[in-house]
Scaffold this motif. Sequence first.
Motif, PDB file in Angstrom:
ATOM      1  N   ASP A  22       1.187  -0.727   0.402  1.00 23.68           N
ATOM      2  CA  ASP A  22       0.150  -0.353   0.235  1.00 23.68           C
ATOM      3  C   ASP A  22       0.973   1.709   0.019  1.00 23.68           C
ATOM      4  OD1 ASP A  22      -2.770   1.165  -0.301  1.00 23.68           O
ATOM      5  OD2 ASP A  22      -2.619   1.633   1.964  1.00 23.68           O
ATOM      6  N   ALA A  23       2.107   1.083  -1.294  1.00 26.33           N
ATOM      7  CA  ALA A  23       2.928   2.502  -0.738  1.00 26.33           C
ATOM      8  C   ALA A  23       2.478   3.521  -0.987  1.00 26.33           C
ATOM      9  CB  ALA A  23       4.283   2.095  -1.917  1.00 26.33           C
ATOM     10  N   THR A  24       2.691   4.964  -0.784  1.00 21.85           N
ATOM     11  CA  THR A  24       2.710   6.056  -1.124  1.00 21.85           C
ATOM     12  C   THR A  24       2.851   6.536  -2.675  1.00 21.85           C
ATOM     13  OG1 THR A  24       3.823   7.404  -0.566  1.00 21.85           O
ATOM     14  CG2 THR A  24       2.254   6.922   0.911  1.00 21.85           C
ATOM     15  N   PRO A  25       2.343   7.219  -3.842  1.00 19.68           N
ATOM     16  CA  PRO A  25       2.739   8.063  -4.731  1.00 19.68           C
ATOM     17  C   PRO A  25       4.257   7.970  -5.002  1.00 19.68           C
ATOM     18  CG  PRO A  25       0.392   8.376  -4.473  1.00 19.68           C
ATOM     19  CD  PRO A  25       1.072   8.325  -3.056  1.00 19.68           C
ATOM     20  N   PHE A  26       4.861   8.560  -3.356  1.00 21.00           N
ATOM     21  CA  PHE A  26       6.106   9.321  -2.992  1.00 21.00           C
ATOM     22  C   PHE A  26       7.208   8.249  -3.121  1.00 21.00           C
ATOM     23  CE2 PHE A  26       9.707  11.182  -0.740  1.00 21.00           C
ATOM     24  CZ  PHE A  26       9.779  11.820  -1.743  1.00 21.00           C
ATOM     25  N   VAL A  27       7.050   7.042  -2.659  1.00 23.58           N
ATOM     26  CA  VAL A  27       7.692   5.721  -2.852  1.00 23.58           C
ATOM     27  C   VAL A  27       7.302   5.249  -3.671  1.00 23.58           C
ATOM     28  CG1 VAL A  27       7.793   3.343  -1.548  1.00 23.58           C
ATOM     29  CG2 VAL A  27       6.915   5.229  -0.397  1.00 23.58           C
ATOM     30  N   ARG A  28       5.996   5.049  -4.590  1.00 21.37           N
ATOM     31  CA  ARG A  28       6.330   4.527  -6.013  1.00 21.37           C
ATOM     32  C   ARG A  28       7.036   4.618  -6.903  1.00 21.37           C
ATOM     33  NH1 ARG A  28       2.496   0.702  -6.979  1.00 21.37           N
ATOM     34  NH2 ARG A  28       1.371  -0.003  -5.146  1.00 21.37           N
ATOM     35  N   GLN A  29       6.801   6.928  -6.864  1.00 21.08           N
ATOM     36  CA  GLN A  29       7.568   7.637  -8.328  1.00 21.08           C
ATOM     37  C   GLN A  29       9.294   7.143  -7.487  1.00 21.08           C
ATOM     38  OE1 GLN A  29       6.491  11.363  -7.789  1.00 21.08           O
ATOM     39  NE2 GLN A  29       8.480  11.967  -8.988  1.00 21.08           N
ATOM     40  N   ILE A  30      10.056   7.492  -6.047  1.00 25.73           N
ATOM     41  CA  ILE A  30      11.262   6.913  -5.632  1.00 25.73           C
ATOM     42  C   ILE A  30      11.993   5.140  -6.851  1.00 25.73           C
ATOM     43  CG2 ILE A  30      12.906   6.218  -3.310  1.00 25.73           C
ATOM     44  CD1 ILE A  30      11.295   8.609  -2.757  1.00 25.73           C
ATOM     45  N   ALA A  31      10.632   4.431  -6.193  1.00 25.62           N
ATOM     46  CA  ALA A  31      11.205   2.978  -6.662  1.00 25.62           C
ATOM     47  C   ALA A  31      11.453   2.915  -8.417  1.00 25.62           C
ATOM     48  CB  ALA A  31      10.140   2.158  -6.503  1.00 25.62           C
ATOM     49  N   GLN A  32      10.255   3.314  -9.220  1.00 21.28           N
ATOM     50  CA  GLN A  32      10.507   3.991 -10.388  1.00 21.28           C
ATOM     51  C   GLN A  32      11.348   4.665 -10.701  1.00 21.28           C
ATOM     52  OE1 GLN A  32       8.385   1.113 -11.405  1.00 21.28           O
ATOM     53  NE2 GLN A  32       7.459   1.847 -13.131  1.00 21.28           N
ATOM     54  N   ALA A  33      12.009   5.137  -9.904  1.00 23.29           N
ATOM     55  CA  ALA A  33      13.632   5.766 -10.681  1.00 23.29           C
ATOM     56  C   ALA A  33      14.665   4.731 -10.616  1.00 23.29           C
ATOM     57  CB  ALA A  33      13.569   7.637  -9.370  1.00 23.29           C
ATOM     58  N   LEU A  34      14.379   4.538  -9.479  1.00 18.22           N
ATOM     59  CA  LEU A  34      15.860   3.670  -8.516  1.00 18.22           C
ATOM     60  C   LEU A  34      15.662   2.245  -9.654  1.00 18.22           C
ATOM     61  CD1 LEU A  34      14.840   3.574  -5.124  1.00 18.22           C
ATOM     62  CD2 LEU A  34      17.443   4.715  -6.442  1.00 18.22           C
ATOM     63  N   ARG A  35      14.478   1.689 -10.431  1.00 16.99           N
ATOM     64  CA  ARG A  35      13.883   0.519 -11.308  1.00 16.99           C
ATOM     65  C   ARG A  35      14.801   1.057 -12.929  1.00 16.99           C
ATOM     66  NH1 ARG A  35       8.307   0.140  -8.679  1.00 16.99           N
ATOM     67  NH2 ARG A  35       9.191  -1.527  -7.289  1.00 16.99           N
ATOM     68  N   ARG A  36      14.768   2.489 -13.251  1.00 21.74           N
ATOM     69  CA  ARG A  36      15.431   2.978 -14.289  1.00 21.74           C
ATOM     70  C   ARG A  36      16.894   3.225 -13.755  1.00 21.74           C
ATOM     71  NH1 ARG A  36      10.679   6.654 -13.759  1.00 21.74           N
ATOM     72  NH2 ARG A  36      12.174   8.411 -13.454  1.00 21.74           N
ATOM     73  N   ALA A  37      17.289   3.186 -12.863  1.00 22.40           N
ATOM     74  CA  ALA A  37      18.368   3.894 -12.845  1.00 22.40           C
ATOM     75  C   ALA A  37      19.371   2.474 -12.813  1.00 22.40           C
ATOM     76  CB  ALA A  37      19.255   4.142 -10.973  1.00 22.40           C
ATOM     77  N   ALA A  38      18.851   0.925 -12.197  1.00 24.74           N
ATOM     78  CA  ALA A  38      19.025   0.158 -12.143  1.00 24.74           C
ATOM     79  C   ALA A  38      19.131  -0.800 -13.643  1.00 24.74           C
ATOM     80  CB  ALA A  38      17.960  -0.783 -10.992  1.00 24.74           C
ATOM     81  N   ALA A  94      10.837  17.885 -11.153  1.00 26.15           N
ATOM     82  CA  ALA A  94      11.698  18.590 -11.277  1.00 26.15           C
ATOM     83  C   ALA A  94      12.810  17.548 -11.668  1.00 26.15           C
ATOM     84  CB  ALA A  94      12.696  19.820 -11.092  1.00 26.15           C
ATOM     85  N   ARG A  95      12.241  15.992 -11.617  1.00 24.85           N
ATOM     86  CA  ARG A  95      13.185  14.753 -11.549  1.00 24.85           C
ATOM     87  C   ARG A  95      14.704  14.831  -9.984  1.00 24.85           C
ATOM     88  NH1 ARG A  95      14.798  15.003 -17.917  1.00 24.85           N
ATOM     89  NH2 ARG A  95      12.575  15.257 -18.834  1.00 24.85           N
ATOM     90  N   PHE A  96      13.718  14.696  -8.961  1.00 32.27           N
ATOM     91  CA  PHE A  96      14.518  14.854  -8.096  1.00 32.27           C
ATOM     92  C   PHE A  96      15.879  15.786  -7.773  1.00 32.27           C
ATOM     93  CE2 PHE A  96      12.170  10.454  -8.140  1.00 32.27           C
ATOM     94  CZ  PHE A  96      11.598  10.374  -7.313  1.00 32.27           C
TER      95      PHE A  96
END
Lengths: 216, 450
Positions: A22-38, A94-96
């Motif tokens: 039940d993650a928040t949008p912020f958590v999800r947005q961070i995770a998605q950015a990290l997945r792209r980076a990974a 602004a992309r973190f």
Amino acid sequence: MTETTTLLAREGAALAIAIEDDATPFVRQIAQALRRAARTGHAVEVLGGAAGAVAVRSHDTPQAATITLGEGTVEVASGVRVVPDATVVVDVHARFASVQEVEGDGVLAAAALSALQPPLPHWREAAASFWNETREIAGIPDVLVVDAVGPDGIEHGRFGVGATEYLLAGPADLLAGIFTGADDLPAALAAGVQVKGTLSQLSVMTAASWKVRFDV
Amino acid sequence: MSDLTQPTRGATAIRLEATNHEGSLLGKNVTPAKFASGKDSGFAFADILFAIDLNNEIVLGDAFPDWRGNLYDIQMVPDMSTLVEWKPGLDSVIGDYWLKDGRPVPICPRNMVRGLLEKLAAHGYTATAAVEIEATLFEESVHEARARGYRDLTPLGGSTGATYHLARSKDWIDYMEAVVARLDELGITWEAWTDEAAPGQTELNLAPTDPLRLCDGWARTRQVMREVAFELGHTVSFMAKPTAGFGQGAHINLSLQKDGVNQFFAEDGPSALMERAVAGLLATMEGATSVVMPQITSYRRLVDLTGPPTTVTWGVNNKTAAVRAITGHPKYSRLEYRLPGSDVNPYFALAVVLAGVLAGIEKELEPPAQVSDMAWCLPDDGVVKRIPDTMSKAGAALDADPLLREYLGDEFVDFWVASRRWEWMEFHTKGGDPFAELSAWESTRYFEFP
């Protein structure tokens, strides 16, 4: 925690990125950015063997999350429930981008910020990937038409085949941001991106934008 | 509700009223001539009224059905049985939304209730329903409340909370007496009002009646309570939690009759039909939560030991359970559905209750064992489920509920799930604070609605 393991393209290693239920949008947005980076190896490159807890706070909303870096694992949870090793305040529109001086471990903070800002692929590669990822969304148009304005003028792209089309036009970098999830489609409309299609299609395209940005 | 068959002679305007999905009465005022020309064919409203949020933003994130497009028109057709003189010079009438081909708008709240009542009627049943409306009153005018961002207001009638207390100060009593006087004028039958648990809070009970009429009266009662508050220089809020203290709900009481006889009554406890209804209500409760707890703040009520149910449970005369069965009397035997927040859309609230009852009857569902213990703080042993405690969890439960999809329609479920995802996204990304007990974003968005 919901865990996804992302194979690193260049390193051949795996980085497990987990988010809470039940993650928040912020958590999800961070995770998605990290997945792209990974996926591109950027995460391993910048994180190296970094370990510790990094608090990430939005500069203009109460959104907050904690990234916990460990051996081959990254966990993202909402709020800041531990004393973090570092704190960064970012502009999520602004992309973190970091908007104030980091607190705590500067090296760890810099690594985390870099991981949140993976280099964007070329808009054409991003558009193709976006189209593949969003095929299952109800009502998604058959064909994505792109007019990307780059340094050498307008480049055109068509992705998919079928009767219904949707056009996005605008700066190539911003379009690449939308297609990867680094940028938000509704916000991008105010920043100069233009679209051609119905209101219903815009609604569906927003769902597609959220799919890649938040994984919802 | 009304003996009027046409606008009153002195009316200079007729107010067309209906709720959209959020539950406030929306509409417009038309001249008598305009009303006469459109009362049978309907009045055009943009479909966008089902696609705006409480901040007037267009809700995005789902595929529109074919009747929605680039702001198409839909028709609001007045139900003349609801025509009343609201005040000298102004009549009011409630309507339903219809498509140009004569079909009801599939997500029209009032038409959904109407359709479910017709299904019940096909089984030979009529339903009787009542509601307990909770609201909190504040001393300040709405202008002052707005200026303060709806925060730090003064509860009307004293700053201590006390249930059933008769010594509220006269300003609080004057307000409630003015409200029920207006209800009497409008033909909305109420049964009781009292002090409720929180400072400034009241509970006003509308009398049992047919569900559609109840919903109309409920929506209008909110309007009356706002208007009276304005006239007296006070403020009223139906937020599920207008302050960081107590929450407020909207318990629905329901029974089924056949040939005028209460079918929930049995000499020795719940009737077999009542048990079917309980089974359906519990089977659909997790998904129904999304509908009857519509806003972010709704979920802040769900705290054990504070009044609202927190578990998917039922019990005879058990007010700690989500469904309370009142048994043993041919007149009063009924079910009390205790889940809805005070911020619920009245029509959707009755729709999910009727859907659950119908599912229980038609699928011949068996209820789980009733809870005779306290239904709060139960062990997490997998026997009793917790009610979804966030908007996102409840939305996922609704999305996955085959019974509610069958009885409310896929179009409604898809629409509602998308609209709640939008609300969840707006809260988190536009300034709401999930870590606060009640954030300023919520006060601004929900205090005056529905």
